[in-house]
Scaffold this active site. Structure first.
Site, PDB file in Angstrom:
ATOM      1  N   LYS A  98       0.846  -1.201   0.000  1.00 60.45           N
ATOM      2  CA  LYS A  98       0.000   0.000   0.000  1.00 60.45           C
ATOM      3  C   LYS A  98       0.883   1.252   0.000  1.00 60.45           C
ATOM      4  O   LYS A  98       1.895   1.304   0.702  1.00 60.45           O
ATOM      5  CB  LYS A  98      -0.886  -0.027   1.237  1.00 60.45           C
ATOM      6  CG  LYS A  98      -1.857   1.128   1.377  1.00 60.45           C
ATOM      7  CD  LYS A  98      -2.716   0.937   2.631  1.00 60.45           C
ATOM      8  CE  LYS A  98      -3.741   2.038   2.792  1.00 60.45           C
ATOM      9  NZ  LYS A  98      -4.609   1.819   3.980  1.00 60.45           N
TER      10      LYS A  98
ATOM     11  N   SER B 115      -9.798  -0.580   6.982  1.00 63.07           N
ATOM     12  CA  SER B 115      -9.175  -0.316   5.676  1.00 63.07           C
ATOM     13  C   SER B 115      -8.463  -1.503   5.048  1.00 63.07           C
ATOM     14  O   SER B 115      -8.043  -1.425   3.889  1.00 63.07           O
ATOM     15  CB  SER B 115      -8.181   0.848   5.794  1.00 63.07           C
ATOM     16  OG  SER B 115      -8.873   2.054   5.968  1.00 63.07           O
TER      17      SER B 115
ATOM     18  N   SER C 141      -9.153   2.002   2.947  1.00 67.97           N
ATOM     19  CA  SER C 141      -8.262   2.721   2.066  1.00 67.97           C
ATOM     20  C   SER C 141      -7.203   1.861   1.392  1.00 67.97           C
ATOM     21  O   SER C 141      -6.447   2.353   0.552  1.00 67.97           O
ATOM     22  CB  SER C 141      -7.566   3.831   2.853  1.00 67.97           C
ATOM     23  OG  SER C 141      -6.830   3.256   3.937  1.00 67.97           O
TER      24      SER C 141
END
Lengths: 458, 53
Positions: A80, A179, A155
């Protein structure tokens, strides 16, 4: 012949050690997948094709020399884009950042690399892991591989999309309010939020240090377990394949009886209960404390801490933050240090209440989100709250895993399994047994060209 | 001297942000106000629950 990327990480690792597959061929397969599919998904923020192939060649040389290798030796992974990877630039999903290559790996990435993994790509994130899909960031939002008109959730949006799209088998994500788990649910993959503090957060840009967790997303629970085992430096795979008969499950059905729940949700969860029962695990209704206080206390902590983290940058670069991120952050400015202290104090009582609710059981189950991924069109007016049931376990610190659990409107739903702190191995045992017994689900992805007719892969 | 008029909620939010060195356009402060007030209300309830008030 099965494409190596369609086999689990442990099988890839075994094939590499046995000489049935080479590390450069595996890396090339991942690069081919990304080239073929990512234009339609948009999961990749930065691709280190050259560096990754060099690392794959070095990995192969070590295998050829008979050197001892780690459990992830030669396996491509994604990270990420709020988690540092040495030598790779990070945008953190924000136009307020001037990307420069990270000086060193985040601790979780360093552990994966030490076990032989090769970080191939940085994966798209919502801005600083805040809010939702937006178009004023360095990369457009990743699209859901099940239906490109729908969000991935976030996210860890690119991490979930990359795994669902078959670009990679596993990726690193972060989870402050869901997330890892909510994009995993929306994209039909596995997401594992570990016990708070189990994986060091050093090198991951903080959102709310009290709530942040670093963890894996993967194609299967077994692969998530393998990745977490390395990231945490403690056993997580030890119960995989063990008979789960007799494990006691508490079903938090009351948390799903909500007007915001999709009509297909309760039937899907009730079906999951039936399957878990047939696997030998008695499921009874669990009497959980009311949901709302968990979300309220977690919201106060998150908003207060997020503004504290961002205030110095926001003062300097306000106009370069995205609209939704700005609005989100400044909404915490009326909170005081006393408010934050009180929320943390309340959190202790809520954690004790959750421990008591969990005490009669080995695990709790609930839905991950209250419906499937929304279409992008729902976000045209700005951020939209997508109802989920993930936030409480960031507040309490309990580990939780999301595993695919049926479809609604052709899009995946997620079953969330919650355990006692430190019992990730138990979660993965149950999640993998459930996964193997469930009907296989796969998004409607374009087939890859046959080997030899693509970009020259071996 | 008359007492100064009390700050409006929007002015209070703008002042809190100014203390942090953040100066959003008034329209953005106004847009963020409902969420900020809701959070403050939630925090007050939590403080009461924690025995703070």
């Amino acid at each position: 012949m099965t494409d190596p990327l369609d086999t689990p990480l442990a099988e890839q690792a075994l094939a590499l050690r046995q000489g049935a597959l080479t590390a450069p061929a595996l890396m090339q397969a991942a690069l081919d997948r990304i080239a073929a599919r990512d234009p339609g998904i948009g999961a990749v923020a930065y691709l280190d094709a050259g560096g990754a192939m060099q690392a794959a060649e070095a990995a192969q040389a070590a295998l050829d020399a008979g050197e001892a290798v780690g459990p992830l030796h030669g396996l491509p992974l994604g990270v990420k884009d709020i988690v540092d990877v040495a030598g790779q630039p990070g945008t953190f999903g924000s136009a307020s950042v001037d990307p420069v290559p990270a000086a060193r790996d985040a601790e979780a990435v360093a552990r994966l690399r030490a076990a032989g993994a090769i970080p191939l790509a940085k994966l798209v994130t919502y801005e600083f892991a805040l809010t939702g899909p937006a178009w004023d960031q360095p990369h457009p939002p990743a699209r859901n591989p099940w239906n490109g008109a729908h969000i991935t959730g976030g996210s860890s949006s690119g991490s979930a999309a990359a795994v669902a799209g078959g670009l990679l088998r596993g990726a690193v994500g972060t989870d402050t309010g869901g997330s890892i788990r909510s994009p995993a649910a929306y994209c039909g993959v596995t997401g594992l939020k570990p016990t708070r503090g189990l994986v060091p957060a050093e090198g991951a840009f903080p959102l709310s240090p009290h709530l942040d967790c670093v963890g894996p997303l993967a194609a299967t629970p077994a692969e998530a377990a393998l990745l977490l085992e390395v990231m945490a430096g403690r056993p997580v795979t030890e119960r995989l394949g063990q008979d789960p008969t007799g494990l006691r499950i508490g079903y938090a059905r009351g948390w799903l009886e909500d007007a915001a729940a999709h009509p297909a949700l309760l039937p899907a969860l009730d079906d999951a209960v039936g399957l878990l029962s047939r696997l030998g695990m008695p499921v009874v209704l669990a009497d959980l404390p009311p949901y709302a206080p968990y979300e309220e206390a977690a919201s106060v902590i998150l908003q207060a801490e997020a503004l504290e983290v961002h205030a110095p940058r926001l003062a300097q670069h306000y106009d370069r933050y995205g609209r939704d991120a700005r609005a989100n952050l400044i909404s915490g400015a009326l909170l005081t240090p006393e408010d934050l202290a009180a929320a943390r104090q309340v959190a202790k009582g809520l954690t004790a209440a959750m421990d008591a609710a969990l005490a009669p059981f080995d695990v709790l189950i609930c839905a991950t989100t209250l419906g499937p991924a929304l279409p992008f069109s729902a976000f045209e007016g700005g951020a939209v709250w997508t109802p989920m049931r993930t936030f409480p376990f960031n507040l309490t610190g309990h580990p939780a895993i999301s595993v695919p659990c049926g479809l609604a409107e052709g899009l995946p739903l997620g079953l969330q399994i919650i355990g006692r702190p430190g019992e990730e191995a138990r979660l993965c045992q149950i999640a993998q047994a459930f996964f193997e017994a469930s009907l296989p689900l796969a998004p409607p992805l374009p087939p890859m060209p046959p080997r030899g007719q693509d970009s020259g892969a071996p | 001297m008359p007492d100064p008029a009390p700050l409006s909620d929007q002015d209070t939010l703008a002042a809190a942000l100014a203390e942090l060195g953040i100066a959003p356009p008034p329209a953005e402060v106004a847009a963020a106000l409902p969420a900020a007030l809701s959070l403050r209300e939630t925090a007050r309830r939590l403080r009461a629950e924690a025995g703070d008030d």
